[in-house]
Enzyme design. Structure first.
Site, PDB file in Angstrom:
ATOM      1  N   ASP A  37       3.502 -44.957  -1.161  1.00  6.78           N
ATOM      2  CA  ASP A  37       2.826 -45.392   0.066  1.00  6.78           C
ATOM      3  C   ASP A  37       1.337 -45.570  -0.248  1.00  6.78           C
ATOM      4  O   ASP A  37       0.703 -44.705  -0.865  1.00  6.78           O
ATOM      5  CB  ASP A  37       3.021 -44.346   1.164  1.00  6.78           C
ATOM      6  CG  ASP A  37       2.616 -44.858   2.538  1.00  6.78           C
ATOM      7  OD1 ASP A  37       3.482 -44.909   3.418  1.00  6.78           O
ATOM      8  OD2 ASP A  37       1.424 -45.197   2.723  1.00  6.78           O
ATOM      9  N   ASN A  91      10.994 -43.788  10.803  1.00  4.01           N
ATOM     10  CA  ASN A  91      10.504 -44.190  12.123  1.00  4.01           C
ATOM     11  C   ASN A  91      11.234 -45.471  12.532  1.00  4.01           C
ATOM     12  O   ASN A  91      11.141 -46.477  11.840  1.00  4.01           O
ATOM     13  CB  ASN A  91       8.994 -44.431  12.085  1.00  4.01           C
ATOM     14  CG  ASN A  91       8.219 -43.194  11.640  1.00  4.01           C
ATOM     15  OD1 ASN A  91       8.623 -42.073  11.949  1.00  4.01           O
ATOM     16  ND2 ASN A  91       7.132 -43.391  10.922  1.00  4.01           N
ATOM     17  N   HIS A 104      12.624 -48.133   6.185  1.00  2.53           N
ATOM     18  CA  HIS A 104      12.184 -47.336   5.034  1.00  2.53           C
ATOM     19  C   HIS A 104      12.233 -45.862   5.377  1.00  2.53           C
ATOM     20  O   HIS A 104      11.879 -45.458   6.475  1.00  2.53           O
ATOM     21  CB  HIS A 104      10.763 -47.716   4.599  1.00  2.53           C
ATOM     22  CG  HIS A 104       9.767 -47.690   5.720  1.00  2.53           C
ATOM     23  ND1 HIS A 104       9.644 -48.721   6.624  1.00  2.53           N
ATOM     24  CD2 HIS A 104       8.857 -46.764   6.089  1.00  2.53           C
ATOM     25  CE1 HIS A 104       8.703 -48.441   7.498  1.00  2.53           C
ATOM     26  NE2 HIS A 104       8.215 -47.247   7.216  1.00  2.53           N
ATOM     27  N   HIS A 106      10.495 -42.345   4.473  1.00  3.75           N
ATOM     28  CA  HIS A 106       9.347 -41.701   3.851  1.00  3.75           C
ATOM     29  C   HIS A 106       9.826 -40.427   3.163  1.00  3.75           C
ATOM     30  O   HIS A 106      10.614 -39.672   3.750  1.00  3.75           O
ATOM     31  CB  HIS A 106       8.324 -41.265   4.911  1.00  3.75           C
ATOM     32  CG  HIS A 106       7.711 -42.358   5.711  1.00  3.75           C
ATOM     33  ND1 HIS A 106       6.420 -42.799   5.495  1.00  3.75           N
ATOM     34  CD2 HIS A 106       8.192 -43.099   6.743  1.00  3.75           C
ATOM     35  CE1 HIS A 106       6.130 -43.757   6.373  1.00  3.75           C
ATOM     36  NE2 HIS A 106       7.185 -43.956   7.147  1.00  3.75           N
TER      37      HIS A 106
HETATM   38  P1  AMP Z   1       5.902 -46.675   9.334  1.00  9.26           P
HETATM   39  O1  AMP Z   1       4.851 -46.154  10.285  1.00  9.26           O
HETATM   40  O2  AMP Z   1       7.100 -45.760   9.240  1.00  9.26           O
HETATM   41  O3  AMP Z   1       6.264 -48.106   9.599  1.00  9.26           O
HETATM   42  O4  AMP Z   1       5.234 -46.574   7.912  1.00  9.26           O
HETATM   43  C1  AMP Z   1       4.754 -47.678   7.188  1.00  9.26           C
HETATM   44  C2  AMP Z   1       4.098 -47.143   5.951  1.00  9.26           C
HETATM   45  O5  AMP Z   1       3.916 -48.220   5.051  1.00  9.26           O
HETATM   46  C3  AMP Z   1       2.729 -46.509   6.189  1.00  9.26           C
HETATM   47  O6  AMP Z   1       2.750 -45.161   5.756  1.00  9.26           O
HETATM   48  C4  AMP Z   1       1.788 -47.383   5.364  1.00  9.26           C
HETATM   49  O7  AMP Z   1       0.757 -46.631   4.756  1.00  9.26           O
HETATM   50  C5  AMP Z   1       2.724 -47.993   4.347  1.00  9.26           C
HETATM   51  N1  AMP Z   1       2.331 -49.283   3.794  1.00  9.26           N
HETATM   52  C6  AMP Z   1       1.896 -50.375   4.477  1.00  9.26           C
HETATM   53  N2  AMP Z   1       1.653 -51.395   3.623  1.00  9.26           N
HETATM   54  C7  AMP Z   1       1.965 -50.939   2.379  1.00  9.26           C
HETATM   55  C8  AMP Z   1       1.936 -51.520   1.075  1.00  9.26           C
HETATM   56  N3  AMP Z   1       1.555 -52.783   0.867  1.00  9.26           N
HETATM   57  N4  AMP Z   1       2.308 -50.748   0.021  1.00  9.26           N
HETATM   58  C9  AMP Z   1       2.701 -49.481   0.217  1.00  9.26           C
HETATM   59  N5  AMP Z   1       2.765 -48.880   1.420  1.00  9.26           N
HETATM   60  C10 AMP Z   1       2.390 -49.596   2.490  1.00  9.26           C
END
Ligand code: AMP
Ligand code: ZN
Length: 140
Positions: A37, A91, A104, A106
């Protein structure tokens, strides 16, 4: 998109799984991928994604769900190289905190810090630490 299910709009995770955008990838097989992340809650925060685009788990065919959980298991084993304890989160939907609408998990290592999930600015992953983490977590 990279394998089936075209997203209606550009998708940052489809771009990573298709290798169109960079990612700190620690695992990849035919149908799934795991990468760091970019704004980690804790050191080694990982995301586990299907290559097929779907906003949420229930949008995926069952075989893709199964493959995703198999990769989740592998990624958890690798996260244990950093810390024995970790959170797994998914989420589903904006009201649940989903920001990227490509499903995804986490995997968030825990090091005994107080609640890392409270709203606060998260520092962007540093390239040197990301490379060190890929070395640690990327090996099979
Ligand atoms: P969510 O709130 O469950 O949709 O989490 C999305 C996650 O994706 C967040 O923790 C972001 O920091 C992460 N994220 C967004 N863009 C990228 C990226 N290009 N590479 C890696 N992680 C990302
Ligand atoms: Zn996508």
């Amino acid at each position: 998109m990279s394998d089936g299910g075209a997203p209606a709009e550009p998708c940052v995770f489809c771009d990573i799984t298709a290798h169109r955008s960079p990612g700190y990838i620690v695992f990849e097989d035919a149908t799934t991928m795991a990468f760091l992340d970019i704004f980690p809650f804790t050191r080694g925060h990982l995301l586990v994604v299907p290559k097929r685009h779907g906003a949420r788990l229930t949008d995926l065919p069952f075989d893709d769900q199964t493959a995703l959980v198999r990769t989740l298991d592998e990624v958890c084993r690798r996260a244990e190289r950093l810390a024995p304890d970790y959170n797994i989160a998914l989420n589903a939907g904006a009201a649940a905190g989903q920001i990227v609408f490509h499903v995804h998990f986490h995997v968030i290592p825990r090091y005994g810090e107080s609640n890392p999930f409270v709203s606060r600015s998260r520092e962007r992953l540093r390239d040197d630490d990301a490379r060190a983490l890929v070395d640690t977590l990327g090996a099979g």
